[in-house]
Design an enzyme around this catalytic site. Sequence first.
Site, PDB file in Angstrom:
ATOM      1  N   ARG A   9      48.919  15.615  53.986  1.00  0.00           N
ATOM      2  CA  ARG A   9      49.078  16.281  52.601  1.00  0.00           C
ATOM      3  C   ARG A   9      49.006  17.709  52.801  1.00  0.00           C
ATOM      4  NH1 ARG A   9      51.383  12.526  50.815  1.00  0.00           N
ATOM      5  NH2 ARG A   9      51.055  11.280  49.200  1.00  0.00           N
ATOM      6  N   HIS A  36      58.886  15.847  53.377  1.00  0.00           N
ATOM      7  CA  HIS A  36      58.407  14.638  52.885  1.00  0.00           C
ATOM      8  C   HIS A  36      58.861  13.214  52.917  1.00  0.00           C
ATOM      9  CE1 HIS A  36      54.770  13.472  50.240  1.00  0.00           C
ATOM     10  NE2 HIS A  36      55.013  12.464  50.723  1.00  0.00           N
TER      11      HIS A  36
HETATM   12  P1  NDP Z   1      43.618   5.480  54.104  1.00  0.00           P
HETATM   13  O1  NDP Z   1      43.054   5.919  52.673  1.00  0.00           O
HETATM   14  O2  NDP Z   1      43.712   4.137  54.630  1.00  0.00           O
HETATM   15  O3  NDP Z   1      42.904   6.508  55.115  1.00  0.00           O
HETATM   16  C1  NDP Z   1      42.290   7.810  54.850  1.00  0.00           C
HETATM   17  C2  NDP Z   1      41.740   8.216  56.202  1.00  0.00           C
HETATM   18  O4  NDP Z   1      41.206   9.460  55.669  1.00  0.00           O
HETATM   19  C3  NDP Z   1      40.445   7.435  56.473  1.00  0.00           C
HETATM   20  O5  NDP Z   1      40.013   7.059  57.789  1.00  0.00           O
HETATM   21  C4  NDP Z   1      39.362   8.246  55.957  1.00  0.00           C
HETATM   22  O6  NDP Z   1      38.030   8.127  56.362  1.00  0.00           O
HETATM   23  C5  NDP Z   1      39.761   9.535  56.129  1.00  0.00           C
HETATM   24  N1  NDP Z   1      38.911  10.525  55.617  1.00  0.00           N
HETATM   25  C6  NDP Z   1      39.296  10.800  54.038  1.00  0.00           C
HETATM   26  N2  NDP Z   1      38.397  11.739  53.621  1.00  0.00           N
HETATM   27  C7  NDP Z   1      37.872  12.253  54.693  1.00  0.00           C
HETATM   28  C8  NDP Z   1      36.689  13.319  54.877  1.00  0.00           C
HETATM   29  N3  NDP Z   1      36.505  14.099  54.091  1.00  0.00           N
HETATM   30  N4  NDP Z   1      36.517  13.470  56.298  1.00  0.00           N
HETATM   31  C9  NDP Z   1      37.038  12.815  57.266  1.00  0.00           C
HETATM   32  N5  NDP Z   1      37.907  11.805  57.227  1.00  0.00           N
HETATM   33  C10 NDP Z   1      38.287  11.516  55.742  1.00  0.00           C
HETATM   34  O7  NDP Z   1      44.921   6.104  53.782  1.00  0.00           O
HETATM   35  P2  NDP Z   1      46.254   6.128  54.387  1.00  0.00           P
HETATM   36  O8  NDP Z   1      46.173   5.930  56.243  1.00  0.00           O
HETATM   37  O9  NDP Z   1      46.845   4.827  53.716  1.00  0.00           O
HETATM   38  O10 NDP Z   1      47.057   7.346  54.356  1.00  0.00           O
HETATM   39  C11 NDP Z   1      46.770   8.630  54.556  1.00  0.00           C
HETATM   40  C12 NDP Z   1      47.430   9.915  53.849  1.00  0.00           C
HETATM   41  O11 NDP Z   1      48.795   9.783  54.257  1.00  0.00           O
HETATM   42  C13 NDP Z   1      47.569   9.691  52.334  1.00  0.00           C
HETATM   43  O12 NDP Z   1      46.583   9.705  51.674  1.00  0.00           O
HETATM   44  C14 NDP Z   1      48.793  10.166  51.916  1.00  0.00           C
HETATM   45  O13 NDP Z   1      48.344  11.598  51.497  1.00  0.00           O
HETATM   46  C15 NDP Z   1      49.681  10.513  53.373  1.00  0.00           C
HETATM   47  N6  NDP Z   1      50.924   9.890  53.271  1.00  0.00           N
HETATM   48  C16 NDP Z   1      51.965  10.912  53.736  1.00  0.00           C
HETATM   49  C17 NDP Z   1      53.139  10.111  53.358  1.00  0.00           C
HETATM   50  C18 NDP Z   1      54.357  10.873  53.948  1.00  0.00           C
HETATM   51  O14 NDP Z   1      55.493  10.564  53.735  1.00  0.00           O
HETATM   52  N7  NDP Z   1      54.112  12.257  54.383  1.00  0.00           N
HETATM   53  C19 NDP Z   1      53.532   8.789  53.336  1.00  0.00           C
HETATM   54  C20 NDP Z   1      52.264   8.061  53.026  1.00  0.00           C
HETATM   55  C21 NDP Z   1      51.067   8.697  52.961  1.00  0.00           C
HETATM   56  P3  NDP Z   1      37.336   6.534  56.517  1.00  0.00           P
HETATM   57  O15 NDP Z   1      38.071   5.730  57.163  1.00  0.00           O
HETATM   58  O16 NDP Z   1      35.831   6.952  57.035  1.00  0.00           O
HETATM   59  O17 NDP Z   1      37.160   6.247  54.966  1.00  0.00           O
END
Ligand code: NDP
Length: 311
Positions: free
Chosen positions: A226, A274
């Site tokens: 993001r 995107h």
């Molecule tokens: P998930 O919710 O499955 O995973 C999020 C990951 O981020 C988890 O490992 C989580 O840690 C980690 N995380 C969140 N907050 C923190 C923090 N403060 N510090 C450290 N680690 C953190 O999401 P997805 O993998 O499904 O997707 C990730 C992102 O990818 C989406 O939120 C979206 O913004 C982006 N995206 C972009 C797309 C594009 O086309 N460019 C398409 C789809 C998604 P933990 O495992 O410990 O909870």
Amino acid sequence: MVVALYAGAVATADVWMPALARAFAEAGLAVDLVRPGDVPPEAVEYIVYAPSGPVTDFAPYTQAKAVLGLWAGVERVVGNPTLTQPLCRMVDEGLERGMVEWVAGQVLRAHLGLDRFIGRHTPHWEQVAPPLAPERSVVVLGLGALGAAAVWMLVTLGFRVTGWSRSPKAIEGATCLSGAEGLEAALARAEILVTILPNTPETTGLLNARTLALLPRGAVILNPGRGNLIDDEALLAALDAGQVAQATLDVFRTEPLPAEHPYWRHPRVTVSPHVAAETRPASAAKVIAENIRRGEAGEPFLNRVDRARGY
Ligand code: NDP
């Protein structure tokens, strides 16, 4: 008959509604799939939702059992004060494959130094072979559905991979770090840094002047997560200072990226609009159907968002 409201983008309703209807039929679910205005809001039991769709006020949907998102990112809905129903985000094969392919392609581009050859039309014969993958350290911030899948592919390709997340994780073949100390250690080894984190107050500005300075000099940044993750001015300064060699950015604080934004003109920034991973109707509709089946069977929903955490 269960009543589900299609509240995704109006422009793509013609693609989504047949895909959803097919998935409901395949799952043996009797679902009346309606559009806004077809039935009173209080008749709706499930809302198939995208932020690009028409629903911004969830309060009238008093009988809705869940809001089933078509997008992976939920930052545009998670803080909506009218949303009292359970919120589920999209995790599906299409998104995962898209992200894995985008990350693999961009990491290999950086690793192999392909930008040295692409677009070159003046003679320049310089035989410098790139290192092999086991000699390259790649770091992935975010080990969720998409980050973990990307790590798996990078490990398969042979890279030295480090992942970082909020809570401790274990992924075979990769080193997993977590928390603030883990971030510093991860950044310090990131020749190629991939950010696949969600947009939350905690992740905003994660890559700033201080943290960019922790990267090895000449690091490459790939951001398919993001736009909020990056302090844009700090990244531009790090690029100009040579601290960051190249950045490929798929997501931005404002989208579409405004024409006057310096990223468009920076010689060492690639803007990708995107497109890293898109929700694909055929696979995503099956996830929506499975969640409706679960809701009707009284089973826990898949991919439920933790509203307090913001993702
Ligand atoms: P998930 O919710 O499955 O995973 C999020 C990951 O981020 C988890 O490992 C989580 O840690 C980690 N995380 C969140 N907050 C923190 C923090 N403060 N510090 C450290 N680690 C953190 O999401 P997805 O993998 O499904 O997707 C990730 C992102 O990818 C989406 O939120 C979206 O913004 C982006 N995206 C972009 C797309 C594009 O086309 N460019 C398409 C789809 C998604 P933990 O495992 O410990 O909870």
